[in-house]
Design a protein around this motif. Structure first.
Motif, PDB file in Angstrom:
ATOM      1  N   LEU A   1      16.620   6.332 -10.752  1.00 45.10           N
ATOM      2  CA  LEU A   1      17.767   5.468 -11.071  1.00 45.10           C
ATOM      3  C   LEU A   1      17.727   4.987 -12.516  1.00 45.10           C
ATOM      4  N   MET A   2      16.511   4.693 -13.005  1.00 43.82           N
ATOM      5  CA  MET A   2      16.385   4.112 -14.342  1.00 43.82           C
ATOM      6  C   MET A   2      16.045   5.167 -15.393  1.00 43.82           C
ATOM      7  N   ASP A   3      16.021   6.427 -14.997  1.00 42.01           N
ATOM      8  CA  ASP A   3      15.706   7.504 -15.931  1.00 42.01           C
ATOM      9  C   ASP A   3      14.355   7.227 -16.606  1.00 42.01           C
ATOM     10  N   HIS A   4      13.366   7.019 -15.800  1.00 46.88           N
ATOM     11  CA  HIS A   4      12.097   6.424 -16.227  1.00 46.88           C
ATOM     12  C   HIS A   4      10.931   7.386 -15.928  1.00 46.88           C
ATOM     13  N   GLY A   5      11.082   8.650 -16.335  1.00 44.49           N
ATOM     14  CA  GLY A   5       9.978   9.594 -16.202  1.00 44.49           C
ATOM     15  C   GLY A   5       9.823  10.175 -14.802  1.00 44.49           C
ATOM     16  N   GLN A   6       8.812  11.038 -14.670  1.00 43.23           N
ATOM     17  CA  GLN A   6       8.536  11.731 -13.410  1.00 43.23           C
ATOM     18  C   GLN A   6       7.625  10.892 -12.508  1.00 43.23           C
ATOM     19  N   PRO A   7       7.735  11.092 -11.169  1.00 39.12           N
ATOM     20  CA  PRO A   7       6.820  10.403 -10.254  1.00 39.12           C
ATOM     21  C   PRO A   7       5.361  10.737 -10.579  1.00 39.12           C
ATOM     22  N   ASP A   8       4.476   9.776 -10.380  1.00 40.52           N
ATOM     23  CA  ASP A   8       3.040   9.967 -10.600  1.00 40.52           C
ATOM     24  C   ASP A   8       2.438  10.556  -9.314  1.00 40.52           C
ATOM     25  N   SER A   9       2.010  11.827  -9.386  1.00 40.64           N
ATOM     26  CA  SER A   9       1.598  12.491  -8.139  1.00 40.64           C
ATOM     27  C   SER A   9       0.292  11.920  -7.576  1.00 40.64           C
ATOM     28  N   ASP A  10      -0.555  11.342  -8.417  1.00 43.98           N
ATOM     29  CA  ASP A  10      -1.778  10.699  -7.915  1.00 43.98           C
ATOM     30  C   ASP A  10      -1.434   9.512  -7.022  1.00 43.98           C
ATOM     31  N   ILE A  11      -0.462   8.722  -7.491  1.00 44.05           N
ATOM     32  CA  ILE A  11      -0.065   7.538  -6.712  1.00 44.05           C
ATOM     33  C   ILE A  11       0.566   7.974  -5.395  1.00 44.05           C
ATOM     34  N   LEU A  12       1.419   9.011  -5.446  1.00 35.83           N
ATOM     35  CA  LEU A  12       2.057   9.485  -4.209  1.00 35.83           C
ATOM     36  C   LEU A  12       1.022  10.020  -3.223  1.00 35.83           C
ATOM     37  N   ARG A  13      -0.006  10.693  -3.744  1.00 35.34           N
ATOM     38  CA  ARG A  13      -1.065  11.198  -2.859  1.00 35.34           C
ATOM     39  C   ARG A  13      -1.814  10.048  -2.179  1.00 35.34           C
ATOM     40  N   GLN A  14      -2.080   8.995  -2.960  1.00 40.73           N
ATOM     41  CA  GLN A  14      -2.774   7.842  -2.385  1.00 40.73           C
ATOM     42  C   GLN A  14      -1.915   7.176  -1.291  1.00 40.73           C
ATOM     43  N   CYS A  15      -0.606   7.066  -1.542  1.00 41.47           N
ATOM     44  CA  CYS A  15       0.294   6.490  -0.530  1.00 41.47           C
ATOM     45  C   CYS A  15       0.237   7.298   0.763  1.00 41.47           C
TER      46      CYS A  15
ATOM     47  N   GLU B   1       0.808  -1.221   0.000  1.00 42.55           N
ATOM     48  CA  GLU B   1       0.000   0.000   0.000  1.00 42.55           C
ATOM     49  C   GLU B   1       0.843   1.273   0.000  1.00 42.55           C
ATOM     50  N   VAL B   2       2.069   1.171   0.508  1.00 40.03           N
ATOM     51  CA  VAL B   2       2.860   2.387   0.684  1.00 40.03           C
ATOM     52  C   VAL B   2       4.286   2.275   0.127  1.00 40.03           C
ATOM     53  N   SER B   3       5.133   1.468   0.766  1.00 37.43           N
ATOM     54  CA  SER B   3       6.562   1.601   0.465  1.00 37.43           C
ATOM     55  C   SER B   3       6.925   1.179  -0.963  1.00 37.43           C
ATOM     56  N   GLN B   4       6.282   0.154  -1.487  1.00 37.52           N
ATOM     57  CA  GLN B   4       6.607  -0.298  -2.848  1.00 37.52           C
ATOM     58  C   GLN B   4       6.372   0.827  -3.864  1.00 37.52           C
ATOM     59  N   ASP B   5       5.208   1.454  -3.783  1.00 36.95           N
ATOM     60  CA  ASP B   5       4.882   2.523  -4.740  1.00 36.95           C
ATOM     61  C   ASP B   5       5.788   3.737  -4.567  1.00 36.95           C
ATOM     62  N   ILE B   6       6.034   4.152  -3.336  1.00 35.66           N
ATOM     63  CA  ILE B   6       6.892   5.328  -3.119  1.00 35.66           C
ATOM     64  C   ILE B   6       8.304   5.047  -3.626  1.00 35.66           C
ATOM     65  N   LEU B   7       8.819   3.862  -3.338  1.00 36.95           N
ATOM     66  CA  LEU B   7      10.163   3.519  -3.828  1.00 36.95           C
ATOM     67  C   LEU B   7      10.202   3.495  -5.353  1.00 36.95           C
ATOM     68  N   PHE B   8       9.156   2.960  -5.971  1.00 39.63           N
ATOM     69  CA  PHE B   8       9.126   2.935  -7.434  1.00 39.63           C
ATOM     70  C   PHE B   8       9.076   4.355  -7.987  1.00 39.63           C
ATOM     71  N   GLU B   9       8.147   5.146  -7.473  1.00 43.97           N
ATOM     72  CA  GLU B   9       7.946   6.484  -8.035  1.00 43.97           C
ATOM     73  C   GLU B   9       9.135   7.405  -7.786  1.00 43.97           C
ATOM     74  N   LYS B  10       9.713   7.331  -6.583  1.00 44.23           N
ATOM     75  CA  LYS B  10      10.748   8.302  -6.237  1.00 44.23           C
ATOM     76  C   LYS B  10      12.169   7.822  -6.486  1.00 44.23           C
ATOM     77  N   VAL B  11      12.435   6.536  -6.293  1.00 45.79           N
ATOM     78  CA  VAL B  11      13.815   6.054  -6.399  1.00 45.79           C
ATOM     79  C   VAL B  11      14.049   5.337  -7.727  1.00 45.79           C
ATOM     80  N   PHE B  12      13.238   4.315  -7.997  1.00 44.39           N
ATOM     81  CA  PHE B  12      13.461   3.512  -9.203  1.00 44.39           C
ATOM     82  C   PHE B  12      13.384   4.363 -10.466  1.00 44.39           C
ATOM     83  N   ARG B  13      12.364   5.222 -10.547  1.00 43.14           N
ATOM     84  CA  ARG B  13      12.231   6.063 -11.747  1.00 43.14           C
ATOM     85  C   ARG B  13      13.479   6.915 -11.978  1.00 43.14           C
TER      86      ARG B  13
END
Lengths: 222, 222
Positions: free
Chosen positions: A119-133, A105-117
């Motif tokens: 590191l992998m040069d994979h676009g901007q974080p999705d602010s809707d997903i971060l708000r839900q987290c 519900e929380v850490s997986q999505d935040i890590l993907f949106e903020k860290v993985f993206r």
């Protein structure tokens, strides 16, 4: 020397690091860039994931579930999984709460949106997903506050792997500045106790290139 | 009488059902419509999730991790988690493989797209996601084939919770017609052995309203 293959911002690696320190078991940390998918690492763990521990006896353990249970079975000093069958059931229920429910519900999505993206040069974080987290994390902080209003520690009157799992996840999000501590002062009190434990200190001095934690991150009186 | 709160197509509930049968522990199944979020059920498990087991001694256990480990600790007959510390480490590594990795890569998405969407009247399945799951499942079947080419069962020469976890996930997908068995004949042989175990039979006679399994679903010689 016992080795722990890890990445700095993995909650599951942090969980094992804290547990090893609490049990006074020395170990060497080995940074494993899992995203490079090194062949040699896949030989250690065919899942290609951290944490992996190679114990002094040569036994290779993969995943925080296997490592954590192994540490309690193989090293009985400083027990962290309860003494009675009922205590262990409650501790494991809460480990599952944080390692599965909180993670999904929380850490997986935040890590993907903020860290993985990043590191992998994979676009901007999705602010809707971060708000839900953010909504979900408040509800989990409420649950910690609820538990610690009735108990000294999350699973009862003793410190356990349940506290370690919860604090490991929260420490990663706290590094990223994503824990609204003011929402639940009692949860913050519990986390302050965690931060002041010697086992937690190495995590607080960790720094990851490209990600700067908030100033209060390593302050036990935050 | 021991009670198990479950839903028919949850791999985690199926895992506990098989384990209980293998250990010859009688239990009563209670259907729990988790999507209705019943207050009385949240009192049993604040996570609102199945499986939940209420044992004969009154102890309430939530989540397949806590239940599965408890059953091995509390009921030593018919042990399913290995005898040595090394065996248990390997079994838990594989339980984690199926309950976390396989679930995240395959069963969670297929269940969401095919079952949850229909139950909640929540649009059509996303065919891109289902195609991706199909790719992943082949790779997991290869892994099962690889393991059973070297061993009698997934974790070694003995039947264990690792086999139970893997078969529980696959049985749900097989019910939905989503396992490409012809891709990996050796994995199919292993699953045929699972299907012929008495502990597996109740799962094969399960039917869920609105979802009809393929004709070979309950046939051990498929």
């Amino acid at each position: 020397m016992r080795k722990l293959y890890h990445t700095h911002l993995s909650p599951f690696c942090r969980k094992v690091r804290i547990q090893l320190k609490e049990k006074q078991l020395p170990f060497e940390l080995v940074d494993e860039p899992v995203w490079e998918r090194r062949k040699a690492f896949f030989k250690l763990n065919p899942a290609g994931e951290v944490p992996v521990m190679v114990d002094e006896n040569g036994l290779i353990l993969s995943g925080s579930y296997a490592i954590s249970e192994y540490l309690e079975e193989a090293y009985e000093d400083y027990p962290l999984i309860g003494k009675t069958i009922g205590e262990r059931a409650e501790i494991r229920r809460l480990i599952n709460w944080f390692d599965v429910k909180f993670y999904q519900e929380v850490s997986q999505d935040i890590l993907f949106e903020k860290v993985f993206r990043r590191l992998m040069d994979h676009g901007q974080p999705d602010s809707d997903i971060l708000r839900q987290c953010k909504r979900y994390i408040s509800y989990h902080l409420d649950y910690i506050a609820h538990l610690t209003s009735e108990r000294s520690w999350l699973a009862g009157e003793f410190f356990s792997v349940a506290d370690i799992a919860a604090a490991a996840h929260l420490s990663v999000l706290d590094y990223l500045g994503d824990v609204p501590w003011d929402h639940a002062p009692r949860a913050k009190e519990w986390y302050a106790l965690m931060k002041s434990r010697p086992s937690f200190r190495p995590l607080l001095s960790d720094r990851v290139r490209g990600f700067r934690p908030p100033v209060y991150y390593d302050d036990p009186d935050f």
